[in-house]
Write an enzyme that holds these catalytic residues in place. Sequence first.
Site, short mmCIF file in Angstrom:
data_model
loop_
_atom_site.label_atom_id
_atom_site.label_comp_id
_atom_site.label_asym_id
_atom_site.label_seq_id
_atom_site.Cartn_x
_atom_site.Cartn_y
_atom_site.Cartn_z
CD GLU A 177 -3.10 -0.80 1.84
OE1 GLU A 177 -2.82 0.00 2.94
OE2 GLU A 177 -4.20 -1.61 2.01
CD GLU A 391 -4.00 -5.74 3.77
OE1 GLU A 391 -5.04 -5.01 4.05
OE2 GLU A 391 -3.08 -5.78 3.88
C1 BGP Z 1 -4.51 -1.88 4.98
C2 BGP Z 1 -3.46 -2.37 5.82
C3 BGP Z 1 -3.51 -3.44 6.79
C4 BGP Z 1 -4.75 -3.44 7.90
C5 BGP Z 1 -5.91 -3.11 6.84
C6 BGP Z 1 -6.95 -2.63 7.99
O1 BGP Z 1 -4.56 -0.92 4.66
O2 BGP Z 1 -2.63 -2.93 4.68
O3 BGP Z 1 -2.53 -3.46 7.49
O4 BGP Z 1 -4.62 -2.65 8.99
O5 BGP Z 1 -5.69 -1.87 6.18
O6 BGP Z 1 -7.01 -1.44 8.43
P1 BGP Z 1 -7.42 -1.04 9.78
O7 BGP Z 1 -6.63 -2.00 10.58
O8 BGP Z 1 -7.13 0.37 9.95
O9 BGP Z 1 -8.95 -1.30 9.71
#
Ligand code: BGP
Length: 484
Positions: A177, A391
């Site tokens: 990301e 993801e």
């Molecule tokens: C993405 C990241 C992850 C994870 C996910 C969920 O942006 O790659 O590391 O954190 O988001 O985000 P959050 O934990 O803020 O809900």
Amino acid sequence: MDYWHIDQTNFQGEIKMNFKTLPEDFIMGGATAAYQAEGSTKEGGKGQVAWDTFLVEKGRYTADPASDFYNQYPVDAELCKKFKIDSIRMSIAWSRIFPKGYGEVNQTGVEYYHKVFAELNKQGIIPFVTLHHFDTPKELFDNGDFLNRENVEHFVNYAQFCFDEFSEVHYWSTFNEIYPVASNQYLIGSFPPEVQFDIEKTVTCLHNMMYAHAKTVNIFKDGGYKGEIGVVHSLETKYPASDKEEDKHAAKLDDALSIKFLLDATYLGYYSDETMAHIKEILAANGQSADIDSNDFREMKKAANRNDFLGINNYGSHWVKEYKGESTLHYNTTGEKGSQVYCIKGIGERIVREDLPKTDWDWIIYPKGLYDLLVRIQDEYPNYNKIYITENGLGYKDNFEDGIILDDDRIDYLRQHFNAISDAIKMGVNVKGYFIWSLMDVFSWVNGYTKRYGLFYVDFDTQKRYPKESAYWYKFVSETKTII
Ligand code: BGP
């Protein structure tokens, strides 16, 4: 609610006829990241990262114990095997290998990852490894992170060290990301160093990281290393809030900065005139400018056709409206629904769509946005090669009752997104796998421990894992490739 752990057999006879399917060789994975899963942030000679001190200063929570993956990885590997999860997406903590980010190698860290990969390989679980997941070593972070070109070299050296050392890994992502790194650090300010509305730094960081990605891909390919390499981008479709020309333009500006800038860099090796015009317009509206050295395009063009895959992280879509005021934000980190505000001068306002479902953290649930994104990449960047959804998942306040977690909202979320992926595959998009965020509940950067995503519930006090209903659903889909 279907009790997946009790009865999955009811559907067996009719499944192939009535439900959408996935290809037989489709990888079903679970995603994690070093800082969010490992814990043990001070163990094994690990160097510091900016988050260590930032979280202590904030005094809210820390990344210890997280999910104790540092010690629990054999348990997690076994769970994967049991639940037919083909692969774990994980990251190497750069600061476990090079505590300062460069120079002396920490052998304990190197051996730790060899042990993890050996365990996964023993259980038949594919390690799908990211080199950088929001965790630049502190010394390098403090001297500018990716705004500082010296750190590009340090990253590339670290990557090459990993390619040489970890030949048992056959799937590599350079970065996780790039857009959120740049925007959370310099635009939204939700990550350290909490800078807000600095478009110049945002663009510089994006470009330097894309340049570092290209250099790393070229080293991997020129070095003849075995396996696949790619990058993981966070890509969330931007739609205009109405048919008005101003709103369409605002959506294009948001898209240019958060999507096209990165995909141009990845697959063209330079920025198209249209993309650059939009970026310059955003910068100018903020009284800023950014220098991009066109000499970098040589390296980037060389890499543009060498990406084996594109990893896509996708959690929602945005609707954008023209916005003329000063930048103003409220980032929902508490799960207090309806509190999010996102207005950026020179880009637009991301509006709330009352008619669409949202998570408690105000993330709009719109699986068609993922479908539209996949089809668009096929059309606009035909050299994308193949895609893994690296993801996607539902952040949720899971209810735990006597070891049972009935997360039917998560199952519904997954079902809808899998259907969107299946539709895109039918349209010819080459999607080869999916990694749910997250494999087990993990620590969340700005939300701490209440926003759970895992297939496996983690009791953070005991570190015991409990399969949620979604884990049984996921297993069923993995076994049958049928989206029930
Ligand atoms: C993405 C990241 C992850 C994870 C996910 C969920 O942006 O790659 O590391 O954190 O988001 O985000 P959050 O934990 O803020 O809900």
